[in-house]
Design an enzyme around this catalytic site. Structure first.
Site, PDB file in Angstrom:
ATOM      1  N   LYS A   1       0.897  -1.104   0.037  1.00 60.44           N
ATOM      2  CA  LYS A   1      -0.075   0.065  -0.025  1.00 60.44           C
ATOM      3  C   LYS A   1       0.847   1.317   0.097  1.00 60.44           C
ATOM      4  O   LYS A   1       1.917   1.420   0.692  1.00 60.44           O
ATOM      5  CB  LYS A   1      -1.024  -0.050   1.207  1.00 60.44           C
ATOM      6  CG  LYS A   1      -2.276   0.687   1.028  1.00 60.44           C
ATOM      7  CD  LYS A   1      -3.063   0.285   2.374  1.00 60.44           C
ATOM      8  CE  LYS A   1      -4.348   0.673   1.911  1.00 60.44           C
ATOM      9  NZ  LYS A   1      -5.476   0.156   2.937  1.00 60.44           N
TER      10      LYS A   1
ATOM     11  N   GLU B   1     -19.008  -6.589  10.289  1.00 58.87           N
ATOM     12  CA  GLU B   1     -19.822  -5.797  11.091  1.00 58.87           C
ATOM     13  C   GLU B   1     -21.175  -7.013  11.450  1.00 58.87           C
ATOM     14  O   GLU B   1     -21.501  -6.611  12.712  1.00 58.87           O
ATOM     15  CB  GLU B   1     -20.684  -4.796  10.346  1.00 58.87           C
ATOM     16  CG  GLU B   1     -19.592  -3.491  10.034  1.00 58.87           C
ATOM     17  CD  GLU B   1     -18.676  -3.616   8.902  1.00 58.87           C
ATOM     18  OE1 GLU B   1     -18.856  -4.677   8.160  1.00 58.87           O
ATOM     19  OE2 GLU B   1     -18.032  -2.656   8.466  1.00 58.87           O
TER      20      GLU B   1
ATOM     21  N   ARG C   1     -25.633  -3.473   6.970  1.00 58.92           N
ATOM     22  CA  ARG C   1     -25.060  -4.792   6.785  1.00 58.92           C
ATOM     23  C   ARG C   1     -25.492  -5.749   7.823  1.00 58.92           C
ATOM     24  O   ARG C   1     -25.698  -7.030   7.797  1.00 58.92           O
ATOM     25  CB  ARG C   1     -23.600  -4.703   6.092  1.00 58.92           C
ATOM     26  CG  ARG C   1     -22.931  -6.377   6.643  1.00 58.92           C
ATOM     27  CD  ARG C   1     -21.717  -6.078   5.799  1.00 58.92           C
ATOM     28  NE  ARG C   1     -21.947  -6.075   4.391  1.00 58.92           N
ATOM     29  CZ  ARG C   1     -21.028  -5.977   3.498  1.00 58.92           C
ATOM     30  NH1 ARG C   1     -19.609  -6.043   3.558  1.00 58.92           N
ATOM     31  NH2 ARG C   1     -21.036  -5.543   2.000  1.00 58.92           N
TER      32      ARG C   1
HETATM   33  C1  LIG Z   1     -18.586  -3.438   4.998  1.00 61.46           C
HETATM   34  C2  LIG Z   1     -17.793  -2.112   4.926  1.00 61.46           C
HETATM   35  N1  LIG Z   1     -16.968  -1.875   6.232  1.00 61.46           N
HETATM   36  C3  LIG Z   1     -15.976  -1.132   6.165  1.00 61.46           C
HETATM   37  C4  LIG Z   1     -15.528  -0.186   5.216  1.00 61.46           C
HETATM   38  C5  LIG Z   1     -14.271   0.766   5.169  1.00 61.46           C
HETATM   39  N2  LIG Z   1     -13.230   0.294   4.613  1.00 61.46           N
HETATM   40  C6  LIG Z   1     -13.136   0.982   3.403  1.00 61.46           C
HETATM   41  S1  LIG Z   1     -11.606   0.367   2.616  1.00 61.46           S
HETATM   42  C7  LIG Z   1     -11.308  -0.605   3.871  1.00 61.46           C
HETATM   43  C8  LIG Z   1     -10.052  -1.509   4.118  1.00 61.46           C
HETATM   44  C9  LIG Z   1      -9.969  -2.289   2.834  1.00 61.46           C
HETATM   45  O1  LIG Z   1      -8.940  -3.196   3.104  1.00 61.46           O
HETATM   46  P1  LIG Z   1      -8.294  -4.074   1.743  1.00 61.46           P
HETATM   47  O2  LIG Z   1      -9.783  -4.734   1.509  1.00 61.46           O
HETATM   48  O3  LIG Z   1      -7.285  -4.882   2.125  1.00 61.46           O
HETATM   49  O4  LIG Z   1      -8.081  -3.032   0.532  1.00 61.46           O
HETATM   50  P2  LIG Z   1      -6.846  -2.157   0.500  1.00 61.46           P
HETATM   51  O5  LIG Z   1      -7.205  -0.757   1.010  1.00 61.46           O
HETATM   52  O6  LIG Z   1      -5.880  -2.667   1.337  1.00 61.46           O
HETATM   53  O7  LIG Z   1      -6.633  -2.068  -0.896  1.00 61.46           O
HETATM   54  C10 LIG Z   1     -12.282  -0.437   4.797  1.00 61.46           C
HETATM   55  C11 LIG Z   1     -12.198  -1.207   6.160  1.00 61.46           C
HETATM   56  C12 LIG Z   1     -16.286  -0.533   3.894  1.00 61.46           C
HETATM   57  N3  LIG Z   1     -15.886   0.019   2.975  1.00 61.46           N
HETATM   58  N4  LIG Z   1     -17.215  -1.789   3.885  1.00 61.46           N
HETATM   59 MG   LIG Z   2      -5.351  -4.577   2.172  1.00 61.28          MG
END
Ligand SMILES: Cc1ncc(C[n+]2csc(CCOP(=O)(O)OP(=O)(O)O)c2C)c(N)n1
Ligand SMILES: [Mg+2]
Ligand SMILES: CC(=O)[C@@H](O)[C@H](O)COP(=O)(O)O
Length: 620
Positions: free
Chosen positions: A281, A366, A394
């Site tokens: 990242k 969640e 959700r």
């Molecule tokens: C249901 C839900 N919960 C929380 C979020 C907030 N959120 C957005 S991106 C993220 C982290 C995602 O991590 P990853 O899938 O590893 O993607 P990366 O940012 O590392 O590419 C979170 C928790 C969301 N978008 N949807």
């Molecule tokens: Mg990630």
């Protein structure tokens, strides 16, 4: 940006000589840092998927093949490669969305920024293509964080049983959600990652033996058959293969040729394949890579040279919750805090630092968090689950059937309630009060300022016979708004509660400033308005019904979907009580509201003083 400018579609990208790909990746990174520094957005995630996205669009044929990005916050590179290089208005009204958008491109399919849905989308798409006999692939790009979401495992369970699905799952494993990804899955991915050395040893063996004349081939065959055995011995097969899904990887996600090679293998396999790609990242931008908090998961406007914010935010609604939660943690050892992979954005980091044994990060889960909270309450703890309002959607069944039906003393703190703005339609927290209004035994507070957040939180954690909800918006907290009186448990914000008002204004949460301004404007036109803030707005307090009996009409102002919100509940309560006065409901329209600033969205929805006064004026 000489090379990037030549790319107007994936066709151009496919034609690009491979030796120019490195230059293109460098130009894309420079573009992202320069543009996203100016607009704000998901800089870290997109810097990490440059080579991955290049490889996807060189191997697959979008839009004939369908690429689905989980959560969608990492789709900026995809946009650059599919004819959208004007990032000037990114995440602003009229500009590009920060997520995929069907209105923008035929290459975009899933606009929903709620995580962990991509595998279900992709399986449905792949099944459809297969049933229609179309030679098309579905490709899902899912992060290691999103892979901790329950939906992803429901999908994997189904995908594994369908051996001829034209489906490629790309796990973008950068070891982070915001903070490091948690749980057994994260540990498993780490085990697979450490295999990389193992794979490199085997690749060396293969190349060396292939170069050895005569005996080499036989030796390689023996070596290869040993590899399978050895791999099982040295490194147990990943659970994905044990589940029945072909696993390819781990692959260096910043080696574009390796990713292409892995994707081509996966594409030719003829059944569901999971390609495990290791990325970083913030790749290529030290300020992001070195950002311990979240590797520039989301940035505001920053100085690209220093990575430092250009705008210093004031004290936020979240800060008010965070500080009071820390105090409560000190006073009560039954308080447990829960986050769904968003420890810092929801303000739980101070609590976590102070009480590490009483913080639980469940990952992006969640639903699990909500039912686990019911379990915690059953065991004698008082859980405080802090999530964004939109993500409560959700976990509605878990709220209804596990928390409310069992009268579990669980407190939900819904941050980013109401209008969030730049994140667009699936991020506005405009559904929560409509959803929770139908939950028996649930109590919801909508604080109007920081002091009320603190007060409501203390009241909430004292409730142990049912769920309590506190909801507040994104951004700088409102100036304190003192009550001028109280009546029947209601805070009076303007007007004389002892007289019979021409209009009773019920102010919900952060709309208090708007409500009092409306009262002032009406007063200036000779209309007597009384503004009350119930603080605990659901269920509708009896005091509101009693005041309505003496009023000419009622206006309810809320930053929630007007369908099923507090206004609807007030109408229902007055009807049940036989109070026949008109109720005017001012809220957000039952629509998906696009990205813009919070003020612009509220103005477009008519949730500003003038249009409210205008509509009331015509009724009086
Ligand atoms: C249901 C839900 N919960 C929380 C979020 C907030 N959120 C957005 S991106 C993220 C982290 C995602 O991590 P990853 O899938 O590893 O993607 P990366 O940012 O590392 O590419 C979170 C928790 C969301 N978008 N949807
Ligand atoms: Mg990630
Ligand atoms: C994609 C996602 O869900 C989060 O990254 C979100 O964009 C963050 O929103 P805030 O900036 O309001 O914390």
């Amino acid at each position: 940006m000489a090379v990037l400018k030549t790319i107007t579609s994936p066709v151009d990208l496919k034609r690009l000589p491979a030796e120019l790909l490195e230059t293109l990746a460098e130009e894309i990174r420079a573009f992202l840092v320069e543009r996203v520094s100016r607009s704000g957005g998901h800089l870290g995630p997109n810097l990490g998927v440059v080579e991955l996205t290049l490889a996807i669009h060189r191997v697959f044929d979008s839009p004939n093949d369908t690429v689905v990005f989980d959560t969608g916050h990492q789709s900026y590179v995809h946009k650059l490669l599919t004819g959208r290089q004007d990032f000037e208005g990114l995440r602003t009204r009229g500009g590009l969305s920060g997520y995929p958008s069907r209105d923008e491109s035929e290459h975009d399919v899933v606009e929903n920024s709620h995580a962990s849905t991509s595998l279900s989308w992709a399986e449905g798409i792949a099944r459809g293509y297969h049933l229609r006999g179309e030679d098309r692939h579905a490709v899902a790009v899912i992060g290691d964080g999103a892979l901790t979401g329950g939906m992803a495992w429901e999908a994997l369970n189904n995908i594994a049983a369908n051996k001829n699905l034209p489906l490629v799952i790309v796990v973008n494993d950068n070891e982070r959600s915001y903070s490091p990804t948690i749980g057994g899955l994260a540990d498993h991915l780490a085990m697979l990652r450490t295999n990389r050395q193992y794979e490199q040893v085997l690749d060396w063996g293969k190349e060396t033996l292939h170069r050895t004349p005569f005996v080499g081939r036989t030796a390689y065959q023996a070596f290869h058959s040993m590899k399978k055995g050895a791999k099982d011995f040295w490194a147990p097969q990943g659970m994905f293969e044990d589940l029945g899904i072909k696993y390819v990887g781990p692959v260096d996600g910043h080696d574009e040729a390796s990713v292409e090679q892995a994707l081509r293998r996966a594409k030719s396999f003829g059944g569901p394949v999971l390609v495990h790609v290791i990325t970083q990242k913030g790749r290529g931008y030290d300020h992001a890579c070195n950002d311990v908090a979240d590797q520039f998961h989301t940035v505001g406007k920053i100085n690209p040279e220093t990575g430092l914010p250009l705008e210093i935010a004031g004290r936020s609604w979240t800060d008010e919750f965070s500080d009071e939660m820390l105090d409560l943690g000190r006073e009560r050892n039954d308080i447990v805090a829960i986050t769904a992979a968003m420890m810092m954005p929801v303000g739980l980091k101070p609590f976590a630092d102070a009480y590490p044994e009483r913080i639980i990060d469940v990952g992006i889960a969640e639903q699990h968090a909500t039912t686990m909270a019911a379990g915690l309450a059953f065991s004698g703890m008082h859980p405080v689950l802090a999530i964004y309002a939109t993500f409560l959607n959700r976990a509605f069944d878990q709220l209804l059937m596990d928390c409310a039906m069992h009268k579990a003393g669980v407190t939900f703190v819904l941050d980013r309630a109401g209008v969030t703005g730049p994140d667009g339609a699936s991020h506005h927290g405009m559904w929560d009060m409509s959803l929770v209004s139908i939950v028996p035994g649930l109590r919801l507070a909508a604080p109007r300022d920081g002091q009320q957040i603190r007060r409501a939180l203390r009241e909430a954690v004292d409730v142990d016979d049912g769920p309590t909800v506190i909801r507040f918006p994104k951004g700088s907290v409102a100036e304190p708004l003192e009550a001028i009186a109280t009546t029947d448990g209601l805070d009076v914000l303007a007007g004389d509660h002892e007289s019979d008002p021409e209009v009773l204004i019920v102010s919900v949460g952060s709309m208090a400033g708007t409500a009092t301004t409306v009262a002032e404007k009406l007063g200036a036109e000779g209309h007597d308005a009384l503004v009350v803030d119930p603080r605990w707005v659901l269920p509708v307090p009896d005091g509101v019904v009693e005041l309505a009996r003496r009023a000419g009409r009622v206006a309810v102002i809320e930053d929630n979907n007007v369908a099923g919100g507090v206004g609807a509940e007030v109408s229902r309560a007055l009807e049940d009580a036989g109070v026949a006065v008109p109720v005017h409901r001012f809220g957000l329209p039952k629509e998906f509201l696009g990205h813009a600033s919070r003020g612009q969205v509220l103005e477009a929805a008519g949730l500003t003083p003038e249009p409210i006064v205008e509509r009331l004026r015509t009724q009086m």
